[in-house]
Enzyme design. Structure first.
Site, PDB file in Angstrom:
ATOM      1  CD1 TRP A 187      -2.517   1.910   0.549  1.00 12.76           C
ATOM      2  CD2 TRP A 187      -1.266   2.738   2.192  1.00 12.76           C
ATOM      3  NE1 TRP A 187      -3.003   3.152   0.675  1.00 12.76           N
ATOM      4  CE2 TRP A 187      -2.164   3.522   1.942  1.00 12.76           C
ATOM      5  CE3 TRP A 187      -0.400   2.655   3.257  1.00 12.76           C
ATOM      6  CZ2 TRP A 187      -2.141   4.789   2.456  1.00 12.76           C
ATOM      7  CZ3 TRP A 187      -0.420   3.941   4.038  1.00 12.76           C
ATOM      8  CH2 TRP A 187      -1.217   5.051   3.524  1.00 12.76           C
ATOM      9  CD  GLU A 228      -4.424  -1.408   2.020  1.00 16.75           C
ATOM     10  OE1 GLU A 228      -3.272  -1.824   2.497  1.00 16.75           O
ATOM     11  OE2 GLU A 228      -5.313  -1.168   2.897  1.00 16.75           O
ATOM     12  CE  LYS A 230      -6.682   5.818   2.975  1.00 25.22           C
ATOM     13  NZ  LYS A 230      -5.708   5.993   4.145  1.00 25.22           N
ATOM     14  CG  ASP A 261      -8.606  -0.653   4.641  1.00 22.59           C
ATOM     15  OD1 ASP A 261      -9.397  -0.522   4.993  1.00 22.59           O
ATOM     16  OD2 ASP A 261      -7.328  -0.920   5.132  1.00 22.59           O
ATOM     17  CG  HIS A 264      -8.525   1.758   1.852  1.00 25.54           C
ATOM     18  ND1 HIS A 264      -7.460   1.451   1.536  1.00 25.54           N
ATOM     19  CD2 HIS A 264      -8.416   2.461   3.294  1.00 25.54           C
ATOM     20  CE1 HIS A 264      -6.540   1.790   2.253  1.00 25.54           C
ATOM     21  NE2 HIS A 264      -7.246   2.158   3.723  1.00 25.54           N
ATOM     22  CG  HIS A 288      -5.966  -4.213   5.362  1.00 28.16           C
ATOM     23  ND1 HIS A 288      -5.093  -3.209   5.062  1.00 28.16           N
ATOM     24  CD2 HIS A 288      -5.283  -5.575   5.161  1.00 28.16           C
ATOM     25  CE1 HIS A 288      -3.945  -3.844   4.995  1.00 28.16           C
ATOM     26  NE2 HIS A 288      -3.982  -4.962   5.177  1.00 28.16           N
ATOM     27  CG  ASP A 296      -9.510   7.360  10.695  1.00 29.26           C
ATOM     28  OD1 ASP A 296      -8.727   7.292  10.044  1.00 29.26           O
ATOM     29  OD2 ASP A 296      -9.764   6.544  11.635  1.00 29.26           O
ATOM     30  CG  ASP A 298      -6.969   3.226   8.745  1.00 29.00           C
ATOM     31  OD1 ASP A 298      -6.754   2.217   8.321  1.00 29.00           O
ATOM     32  OD2 ASP A 298      -6.412   4.223   8.238  1.00 29.00           O
ATOM     33  CG  ASP A 327      -5.132  -1.528   8.076  1.00 31.98           C
ATOM     34  OD1 ASP A 327      -4.374  -1.127   9.152  1.00 31.98           O
ATOM     35  OD2 ASP A 327      -5.072  -0.751   6.862  1.00 31.98           O
TER      36      ASP A 327
HETATM   37  C1  RNT Z   1      -3.994   2.746   5.040  1.00 33.32           C
HETATM   38  C2  RNT Z   1      -3.965   1.388   4.511  1.00 33.32           C
HETATM   39  C3  RNT Z   1      -2.621   0.455   5.145  1.00 33.32           C
HETATM   40  C4  RNT Z   1      -2.239   0.818   6.592  1.00 33.32           C
HETATM   41  C5  RNT Z   1      -1.007   0.115   6.758  1.00 33.32           C
HETATM   42  C6  RNT Z   1      -0.410   0.649   8.102  1.00 33.32           C
HETATM   43  O1  RNT Z   1      -5.000   3.517   4.642  1.00 33.32           O
HETATM   44  O2  RNT Z   1      -4.885   0.800   4.757  1.00 33.32           O
HETATM   45  O3  RNT Z   1      -2.967  -0.731   4.962  1.00 33.32           O
HETATM   46  O4  RNT Z   1      -3.139   1.031   7.484  1.00 33.32           O
HETATM   47  O5  RNT Z   1      -0.427  -0.316   6.244  1.00 33.32           O
HETATM   48 ZN    ZN Z   2      -5.349  -1.199   5.029  1.00 32.53          ZN
END
Ligand code: RNT
Ligand code: ZN
Length: 418
Positions: A187, A228, A230, A261, A264, A288, A296, A298, A327
């Protein structure tokens, strides 16, 4: 604290309730035991890493100042041990390259090798668990103009290409030593705050960089390559070259694992509906599991409808073609509690999915969409919690809320002294 007898009694009642729907709870428990959950090291120290630099410089950010953050590898491993003792089932450790331990001889990210992760590998061996890995394409002096492998300057781009190549070598070595595949997930935080003039150029460079990174082939039993995407990040609000479409195309074309993820995408877009599409064109998907909240991506995962839908799709589309990883990072609450809450939330969702899917699928196969819909609502008040408790008891971890007492004790005895 509930006694073993009480847990068993509740389980027997749940078992017969589910049997009435044609669902075998013992089988659900056995199936959940097959899920190996990759727990991310970076929740333990707010993505700081062990290199000494530490500041998050783009793409992602951790907020909060809760006491007791791990300051070195040993503290982090101790915290992970604690968290693992409270999470049921089989686990893997997901490590970022910024968690290298140099023993007095630091090297830059384009020079790292398996030896710099020896302590982690030994720890994994001792615990009999597998490991996953990630290049760290952020929090570094060579992260320039918000770019790494998409930077127009060749020197910068080559530095990061070399870093990614090394992480694949390290991942393959980890997989070889631990006897199970290591998923190495790329990523990049690359992107632009405002609208770019040349999107194609950035994406072309990303593609070229990846082609170089993936040139070398490794044994699939040792290394699984994932990418990955985003939608946007901090400092990359208007443009991310590695978008979903970019990586879906790249993964399909190159037979890579696609990382989805859950934080994302657009706020109303979910990854659950993407799993079955992706699995028709690629072998495996990496999840993820996270939670997006406004800007945000995460926050700690919870047992939300979104998480439950993801779990349902995993059960429906083929559990063994999915790599399960978490994640999220939250520095405003006890970090071990964050790990435990997020991990347990996802595993609970998997438990619910395993329990509800047989009857729901049966209704669908009978074209009885009324029953399918009614069951989906009914499942919400079926005693899945008793089956979950039994699962925790069988796995030898605290049942119900009892895990929090363990975390509080660790906070008093260890974290508060840091
Ligand atoms: C960030 C991504 C990625 C990170 C990690 C730390 O938005 O999701 O996966 O969270 O690599
Ligand atoms: Zn991620």
């Amino acid at each position: 604290m509930r006694s073993n007898n009480e847990i068993k009694k509740d389980y027997e009642i749940a078992k017969s309730r589910y049997a009435g729907l044609g669902v075998n709870t013992d089988k659900a428990i056995e199936n959940l035991k097959k899920v190996s959950l990759s727990v991310h090291c970076w929740q333990g120290d707010d993505v700081t890493g062990l290199e000494g630099g530490g500041a998050l410089t783009g793409g992602i950010m951790a907020t909060g100042k809760y006491m007791g953050k791990a300051r070195d590898g040993d503290e982090l491993r101790a915290d992970i041990d604690k968290a693992f003792s409270l999470i049921p089932g089989s686990k893997k450790l997901n490590l970022h390259a910024s968690y290298a331990e140099f023993e007095g001889e630091p090297v830059d990210r384009d020079k790292i090798g398996p030896q710099h992760f020896a302590k982690w590998i030994d720890w994994a061996k001792k615990n009999g668990i597998g490991m996953d890995f990630n290049p760290t394409l952020f929090s570094h002096d060579m992260f320039r103009d918000n770019m790494t492998i998409t930077h127009p300057d060749d020197t910068i781009r080559q530095f990061w290409i070399e870093h990614c190549k090394r992480t694949r070598e390290i991942g393959a070595e980890i997989g070889r030593q631990l006897g199970q595949p290591c998923v190495n997930n790329i990523w990049a935080a690359d992107g632009m705050k405002d609208t770019p003039a040349d999107r194609m150029g950035a994406r072309q460079r990303l593609k070229d960089s990846l082609d170089e990174i993936f040139e070398r082939k490794f044994d699939k039993n040792h290394l699984v390559d994932a990418v990955e995407s985003k939608l946007f990040g901090i400092g990359s609000e208007s443009f991310v070259p590695g978008s979903f479409e970019f990586y879906l195309g790249y993964a399909v074309k190159n037979n890579l694992t696609l990382c989805l993820d859950s934080g994302h995408y657009h706020p109303t877009e979910t990854i659950s509906d993407k799993i079955s599409s992706a699995l028709l064109y690629i072998d495996t998907v990496l999840l993820h599991v996270s939670r997006g909240v406004r800007w945000d991506s995460d926050h700690v995962a919870t047992l939300s409808d979104d998480t439950k839908q993801i779990a349902r799709e995993c059960v429906a589309s083929g559990m063994d073609r999915i790599f399960y990883a978490l994640d999220f990072f939250d520095a405003s609450i006890n970090r071990i509690a964050a790990w435990v809450i997020g991990s347990r939330a996802f595993l609970k969702a998997m438990m619910i999915a395993l329990l509800e899917m047989p009857a729901i699928k049966q209704a669908e196969e009978n074209f009885d969409y009324t029953t399918r819909f009614a069951l989906t609502e009914e499942e919400k008040q079926l005693p899945w919690g008793a089956v979950w408790d039994e699962y925790c008891a069988q796995c030898g971890v605290p049942v119900g809320f009892d895990w929090l007492g363990e975390v509080r004790k660790y906070e008093d005895e260890v974290l508060s002294k840091r």
